[in-house]
Motif scaffolding. Sequence first.
Motif, PDB file in Angstrom:
ATOM      1  N   PRO A  94      16.665 118.000 -12.820  1.00 41.37           N
ATOM      2  CA  PRO A  94      16.352 116.645 -12.359  1.00 41.37           C
ATOM      3  C   PRO A  94      14.941 116.246 -12.770  1.00 41.37           C
ATOM      4  N   ALA A  95      14.582 115.027 -12.431  1.00 37.61           N
ATOM      5  CA  ALA A  95      13.271 114.491 -12.818  1.00 37.61           C
ATOM      6  C   ALA A  95      12.190 115.028 -11.880  1.00 37.61           C
ATOM      7  N   GLU A 137      20.451 113.897  -9.643  1.00 32.04           N
ATOM      8  CA  GLU A 137      20.585 113.234 -10.943  1.00 32.04           C
ATOM      9  C   GLU A 137      19.734 113.988 -11.959  1.00 32.04           C
ATOM     10  N   LEU A 138      20.371 114.467 -13.015  1.00 28.81           N
ATOM     11  CA  LEU A 138      19.680 115.251 -14.035  1.00 28.81           C
ATOM     12  C   LEU A 138      19.090 114.343 -15.108  1.00 28.81           C
ATOM     13  N   LYS A 139      18.160 114.902 -15.834  1.00 30.83           N
ATOM     14  CA  LYS A 139      17.533 114.142 -16.911  1.00 30.83           C
ATOM     15  C   LYS A 139      18.505 113.787 -18.024  1.00 30.83           C
ATOM     16  N   ASN A 140      19.562 114.604 -18.171  1.00 28.46           N
ATOM     17  CA  ASN A 140      20.528 114.346 -19.242  1.00 28.46           C
ATOM     18  C   ASN A 140      21.550 113.273 -18.870  1.00 28.46           C
TER      19      ASN A 140
END
Length: 715
Positions: free
Chosen positions: A216-217, A242-245
């Motif tokens: 995540p961020a 929520e992941l960066k990808n």
Amino acid sequence: MTDHIATTAPRSAHLSARLEDAINHMSLGIVVFDEKREVVFCNRRYTEMYGLSPEQVKPGTPTQELIRHRLKLGLKVQVAVDDYIRERVGRDIALDTTVQEFTDGRIVAYTVYPMPDGGGMATHEDITEREALNARLKKQYELGKEQEEALRVRNFQFDTAINNMSQGLCFFDSDHRLIVCNDRFVTMYDIAPERVSPGMSLVEIVDLRFEAGSFPAMTRDEYLQWRTNVAVSNEAKDSIVELKNGRTFKIRHRPMPGGGWVATHEDITEQRQSEVKIEYMAHHDALTDLANRVLLNDRLEYALGRVSDGEMVAVHHLDLDQFKAVNDTFGHPCGDKLLRSVAERLRRLVGDSDTIARMGGDEFVIVQAAISDPADATSLAQGVIDALSEPYEIDGQQVVIGVSIGISVGPGDGSNPDKLLRNADLALYRAKSDGRSTFRFFEPAMDLQMQTRRIMEQDLRKALPAGEFELHYQPVVNLASKEISGFEALIRWNHPTKGLISPAAFIPLAEEIGFIVPMGEWVIRKACATAAQWPDNLQVAVNISAIQFRSPGLMQVIVGALAASGLAPTRLEIEITESVLLHNKEATLALLHQLRALGIRIAMDDFGTGYSSLTYLQSFPFDKIKIDRSFVKNITENSSSLNIVRAVAALANGMGMTATAEGVETAEQLHSIASEGCTEMQGFLFSKPLPAAEIERQFLSGRGPREAQGRIVAA
């Protein structure tokens, strides 16, 4: 012969009394016989085993007699006695062991030993307990093997199950070390499988994820601290990450007894995207992408709540002039493009704090907030008239329309959204009456319409006792079986002087004055009584308004109607809109569950036009979602409507609900809704709403009230 040993010759000198005593106390029964197969002697144990007297085993007794005495005890396996004796006596004396089971449960093994003089000796041993022990040991051995095999199978099944889960799964012990994780966990975080093994620490797993970019961020240390805090809290926790990808995962953390935890990781990216899309569609007009009634109501209420002293909120109700002529002349596609162009021009006119909504058809509303003087509303209204009156280029055709505007200013003209919108509507009616392409502010003198309303209210209250209401029924058709699955009951008012009045003309008034409750009770009783005379496979649907649903006696009314009519609860379907869930949600859900417990089906009506939200579908398992006719109407011409129908149908199918499309009028619409996964349809393509007698004549003629099957839909 003594009491226990019989001989045919004087006792041998070396056969001492001590030996005699020993033989009589042996655990084996012993019989010695000569070459003539006659008894020489037997010991006490033999007589006890078979219940024989000394006379029956005296020396000289033929051995066949002993066999006959034994057989009287009853062998477990039935034999012909004489044949058995001949077979045993006729064979040569040789070393031989035989096991016999008796009906009393005993098991005896006897062994024949040949003697040098031609005779023999037989020993008889009761092996019942030994055999039972052997059987138990064998059973335990076999059970152990079965348990071992069952454990192996269970372990295999467990491995197969967790590695075929759609969620990632991982177990950690109390030292935060990995016990097991499945294949899905590894792949969803883009970790090389060979780099993951039991015993790895949480820190090492986090490092692998950070290295793979499945993060995540936040920094590695921030994420590790968060996961550690969750683990040591020893509390169940659900988290959305929520992941960066771009992927979104739902992590369900559950502590284990004695320390450690298990966590499932579910990829909900598409679900979240669908939720956002459905949520957006629930608050925006599909054609123009403007706010819909729901969002308008929220924004207006918000604006009224924020006005301070000296500030005002203006509500502009717009109705396009000559729009019907455009539709009739150039067609609905051209009309839709015109509406989108109108929306674009309106966007360029309003401020950032203002809201534009499409109310349906060619009606729009602008909420202007906040203004300090009605002149600000005048300026905007005139700007709207000037901008919308400019010619439009639509598909190479020049189109010219106008706009009429009614304005109400709050809080003076109303302190709540409903009143402001109603007064703006009254002002719009005056603007259109005054020649169109103009604007009018609401004035108290505009109560002429209210007078008309009061007359209708008086007539409405008289209509029920006068028997002026009647029900029409519209067939609902199953698209798979192409048969009628039921009917929706729709109320009509047969006014003594004005004739048949549409529900659109009196239902809103009935809801506003509370008359919808007694009128709705009549509808329920009438619909149940009528449907009870129809085939058992046909359902009847009744609309319940939000006001009626909140009435305290609704459950009693429904139960009473079912009891009086004899209609099975499973044949009754209650249709509600999302607005029912807006007030006292807990009590509403409790009543819905009570109705469901009776077997009554619950449908969500007008889905997508009002307060549609996944939260409502998640809070109660509806049986059916009814897709509003406004989406079906444009499904073959408008991709937005098609996408909405597709999304709602997929949502319904995914949640085990029926998707019913309303307002189907053309074969093209029917083909589209069927292709998108809708379950049922209703609309003028099959039949308009008809009185009960006409329904029975057209669709149920020749069928008794208990015969199954409505008319098959024509292909």
